[in-house]
Design an enzyme around this catalytic site. Structure first.
Site, PDB file in Angstrom:
ATOM      1  N   HIS A  99      43.754  45.216  47.936  1.00 36.83           N
ATOM      2  CA  HIS A  99      43.159  44.899  46.578  1.00 36.83           C
ATOM      3  C   HIS A  99      44.328  44.976  45.396  1.00 36.83           C
ATOM      4  O   HIS A  99      45.230  45.663  45.364  1.00 36.83           O
ATOM      5  CB  HIS A  99      42.141  46.091  46.283  1.00 36.83           C
ATOM      6  CG  HIS A  99      41.040  45.774  45.265  1.00 36.83           C
ATOM      7  ND1 HIS A  99      41.539  45.889  43.800  1.00 36.83           N
ATOM      8  CD2 HIS A  99      39.871  45.316  45.453  1.00 36.83           C
ATOM      9  CE1 HIS A  99      40.561  45.366  42.920  1.00 36.83           C
ATOM     10  NE2 HIS A  99      39.444  45.064  43.950  1.00 36.83           N
ATOM     11  N   GLU A 171      39.455  37.567  45.737  1.00 40.00           N
ATOM     12  CA  GLU A 171      39.309  38.162  44.482  1.00 40.00           C
ATOM     13  C   GLU A 171      40.342  38.047  43.479  1.00 40.00           C
ATOM     14  O   GLU A 171      41.012  38.475  43.261  1.00 40.00           O
ATOM     15  CB  GLU A 171      39.096  39.677  44.980  1.00 40.00           C
ATOM     16  CG  GLU A 171      37.919  40.194  45.827  1.00 40.00           C
ATOM     17  CD  GLU A 171      37.598  41.665  45.721  1.00 40.00           C
ATOM     18  OE1 GLU A 171      36.620  42.047  45.218  1.00 40.00           O
ATOM     19  OE2 GLU A 171      38.817  42.448  45.780  1.00 40.00           O
ATOM     20  N   GLY A 177      36.681  43.264  37.375  1.00 45.26           N
ATOM     21  CA  GLY A 177      36.415  44.493  36.253  1.00 45.26           C
ATOM     22  C   GLY A 177      35.250  43.913  35.172  1.00 45.26           C
ATOM     23  O   GLY A 177      34.710  43.063  34.960  1.00 45.26           O
ATOM     24  N   SER A 218      33.229  39.823  39.773  1.00 43.55           N
ATOM     25  CA  SER A 218      32.018  39.562  38.723  1.00 43.55           C
ATOM     26  C   SER A 218      31.017  38.763  39.558  1.00 43.55           C
ATOM     27  O   SER A 218      29.981  38.238  38.914  1.00 43.55           O
ATOM     28  CB  SER A 218      32.469  38.720  37.543  1.00 43.55           C
ATOM     29  OG  SER A 218      33.326  39.374  36.701  1.00 43.55           O
TER      30      SER A 218
END
Length: 259
Positions: A99, A171, A177, A218
């Site tokens: 990640h 991602e 975020g 998102s």
């Protein structure tokens, strides 16, 4: 039919009590008649993994569990780390790795991710490899090169029989975020198409088409069906929009209605 994976990672959130409340609510709100090719999963913090896994299994809820990180060594002087056999011991089956937050804050490199992939597969765990481009890389026009490189290094030494057990999650860092802006479905599909093409070059078309490619960044109730409609997006890796069980189940229901 190829499975559609819909999951969420809680990051550094939820105490054990909060995690078990999520499980109770998951059982309450879980969509009736969820189609068999839709595979939900949740990735709690490590302190909750065993309890969440046990609850889900004991209540026969169709939902996989995973961990957010894992060291590639079987054992050793790696304070604070967990190994693949420790993950397997919890009953979890998925290992999130690579990640962007791990890369940024803990200096996780592509080669480290590759070692983790091998370690996970050796214990029959499913590596969930996160790859992504930064806003600057996007502005430079090198998003495809960036994520394909990350994927290729992560899969180095993985043969065609093993790679079908791997999940790749695109991602984009600029989409993650609270302040993230989601990629459009067309943007996400474009990257996924390039990833699929790279997999075809590495392996073959049949093998490449078996690899699960997720989009994350998102994702929410409104845009999740739009992403799932794209031919090369095989599922979604959702953030805060799925941290509450009712919201997670609402997204599952929306996808269930159209898939």
């Amino acid at each position: 039919m190829k499975k559609i994976y819909i999951g969420t990672s809680w990051k550094m959130n939820k105490t054990l009590a909060e995690a078990l409340l999520f499980c109770e609510q998951l059982k309450t709100f879980y969509p009736e008649n969820l189609k068999s090719h839709i595979q939900p999963f949740v990735i709690p913090p490590f302190t909750c993994v065993r309890d969440v896994t046990d609850y889900i299994n004991n209540h026969q809820i169709n939902c996989l569990t995973g961990v957010q990180n894992m060291h590639f060594a079987q054992s050793g002087p790696f304070t604070g780390e967990i190994s693949a056999n420790m993950v397997a011991d919890t009953g979890a089956t998925i290992v999130e790795m690579g990640h962007s937050e791990r890369r940024e804050y803990f200096a996780e490199t592509d080669s480290f991710v590759n070692k983790k992939v091998h370690a996970a597969l050796n214990y029959n765990l499913t590596p969930l490899i996160c790859i992504g481009d930064s806003a600057q890389e996007k502005s430079w026009g090198v998003s495809v090169e960036t994520v394909v490189k990350q994927m290729k290094i992560a899969l180095f030494g993985i043969d065609k029989n093993q790679v079908t057990k791997v999940i790749i999650a695109y991602e984009p860092i600029w989409a993650i975020g609270e302040q993230g802006v989601p990629a459009t479905p067309d943007e996400a599909e474009y990257i996924h198409t390039k990833l699929r093409s790279a997999l075809i070059e590495l392996y073959d078309i049949d093998t490449a088409n078996q690899v699960i490619l997720l989009y994350g960044g998102s994702v929410n109730l409104e845009n999740s069906p739009l992403f799932i409609n794209q031919p090369n997006i095989d599922g979604l890796f959702i953030g805060r929009s799925a941290w509450q069980a009712k919201d997670f189940c609402t997204i599952l229901s929306a996808i269930n209605q159209q898939s």
